[in-house]
Design an enzyme around this catalytic site. Structure first.
Site, mmCIF file in Angstrom:
data_model
loop_
_atom_site.group_PDB
_atom_site.id
_atom_site.type_symbol
_atom_site.label_atom_id
_atom_site.label_comp_id
_atom_site.label_asym_id
_atom_site.label_seq_id
_atom_site.Cartn_x
_atom_site.Cartn_y
_atom_site.Cartn_z
ATOM 1 N N LYS A 136 -8.344 -5.513 1.980
ATOM 2 C CA LYS A 136 -9.156 -5.640 3.372
ATOM 3 C C LYS A 136 -8.698 -4.065 3.737
ATOM 4 C CE LYS A 136 -4.542 -7.162 5.333
ATOM 5 N NZ LYS A 136 -4.281 -5.859 5.711
ATOM 6 N N ASP A 159 0.356 -8.185 2.516
ATOM 7 C CA ASP A 159 0.541 -6.523 2.235
ATOM 8 C C ASP A 159 2.164 -6.220 1.816
ATOM 9 O OD1 ASP A 159 -2.079 -6.716 3.376
ATOM 10 O OD2 ASP A 159 -1.333 -5.728 5.142
ATOM 11 N N HIS A 173 -7.604 0.974 1.846
ATOM 12 C CA HIS A 173 -8.344 1.955 2.450
ATOM 13 C C HIS A 173 -8.960 2.958 1.789
ATOM 14 C CE1 HIS A 173 -7.014 -0.117 6.219
ATOM 15 N NE2 HIS A 173 -5.623 0.365 5.861
ATOM 16 N N HIS A 190 -2.356 5.587 4.697
ATOM 17 C CA HIS A 190 -1.386 4.699 3.707
ATOM 18 C C HIS A 190 -2.416 3.783 3.139
ATOM 19 C CE1 HIS A 190 -2.723 2.443 7.538
ATOM 20 N NE2 HIS A 190 -2.605 1.596 6.726
ATOM 21 N N CYS A 216 -0.363 -7.115 10.608
ATOM 22 C CA CYS A 216 -1.118 -8.011 9.611
ATOM 23 C C CYS A 216 -0.741 -9.443 9.654
ATOM 24 C CB CYS A 216 -1.123 -7.045 8.161
ATOM 25 S SG CYS A 216 -2.255 -5.776 8.437
HETATM 26 C C1 VGL Z 1 -0.731 -2.997 8.436
HETATM 27 C C2 VGL Z 1 -0.818 -1.269 10.117
HETATM 28 C C3 VGL Z 1 -2.023 -0.770 9.566
HETATM 29 C C4 VGL Z 1 0.141 -3.905 8.155
HETATM 30 C C5 VGL Z 1 -1.765 -2.308 7.926
HETATM 31 O O1 VGL Z 1 -0.006 -4.572 7.004
HETATM 32 O O2 VGL Z 1 0.565 -4.708 9.046
HETATM 33 N N1 VGL Z 1 -0.135 -2.293 9.777
HETATM 34 N N2 VGL Z 1 -2.525 -1.025 8.141
HETATM 35 ZN ZN ZN Z 2 -3.843 -0.239 7.069
#
Ligand code: VGL
Ligand code: ZN
Length: 210
Positions: free
Chosen positions: A110, A12, A52, A85, A155
């Site tokens: 994801k 991410d 998302h 986000h 994550c």
């Molecule tokens: C994440 C919160 C929501 C991450 C992703 O990448 O850690 N945290 N979505």
């Molecule tokens: Zn997320």
């Protein structure tokens, strides 16, 4: 150079997790050059991308009267509500422009199911829906998963724990991660990682190992 038994999992590294992003991870941008340097030491790199739909269940904005960072109970358990986000196809969901991993072989997206979040790159938040990553890695002969990215306590940690649960050796590359740290989440995650037998190293140590 790490070969076919190793994979670098870069979690991410997306604009919305950068300091000026929608779900800012403090100093998240500092890991980009470290991830780039790590990637030069691995033949096999896999990226993950939080991805998302706009009506996603994890967004506070989709729950009347709820604010970001509150938690709610969903059918599969407790869910933190996040700011909107990494909406599919938006600039915030794109990889950081300086992330340099052109030889990455796979991008695992994801969190694309409206009703299920997915911190982990392996199993969604209902803890039963697989993403397919474990099967892919097994099929190509990977034994060891090296984890870096954002955020350490969400994550990255969930991915590392699930990689262990799937039977891989796992190493967290600590200086190539940054945390959100919500109500002690970082300390909790680090404890769980130790208990699960996830190793910890810094990037230079990881690169120096044969
Ligand atoms: C994440 C919160 C929501 C991450 C992703 O990448 O850690 N945290 N979505
Ligand atoms: Zn997320």
């Amino acid at each position: 150079m790490k070969g076919q038994e190793d994979v670098l999992l870069v979690v991410d590294v997306q604009n919305d997790f950068m300091p000026d992003g929608a779900l800012a991870v403090p100093r998240g941008d500092e890991i980009v050059p470290i991830a780039n340097r790590l990637a030069t030491g691995f033949e096999h790199v896999v990226l993950t991308q939080d991805w998302h739909p706009r009506d996603h269940v994890s967004f506070a904005a989709n729950h009347d009267g709820r604010r970001p960072f509150e938690t709610i109970a969903l059918a599969y358990g407790e869910q933190v509500l996040w700011p909107v986000h990494c909406v599919q196809g938006t600039p915030g969901a794109a990889f950081h422009a300086q992330l340099d991993a052109a030889h990455a072989r796979l991008v695992i997206r994801k969190g694309y199911r409206r009703a299920i979040d997915s911190y982990s790159a392996f199993v969604e938040a209902d803890r039963r829906t697989p993403t397919g990553l474990a099967g892919y890695l097994r099929e190509v002969g990977v034994k060891r998963v090296w984890c870096c990215g954002l955020a350490t306590d969400y994550c990255v940690a969930w991915s590392a724990l699930d990689a262990r649960a799937a039977g891989f050796e796992v190493v967290l590359i600590e200086d190539a991660c940054r945390a959100i740290d919500l109500d002690g989440s970082l300390e909790r995650a680090l404890r769980q990682l130790s208990e699960a037998g996830v190793g910890r190293m810094n990037a230079e140590q990881a690169i120096a190992l044969p």
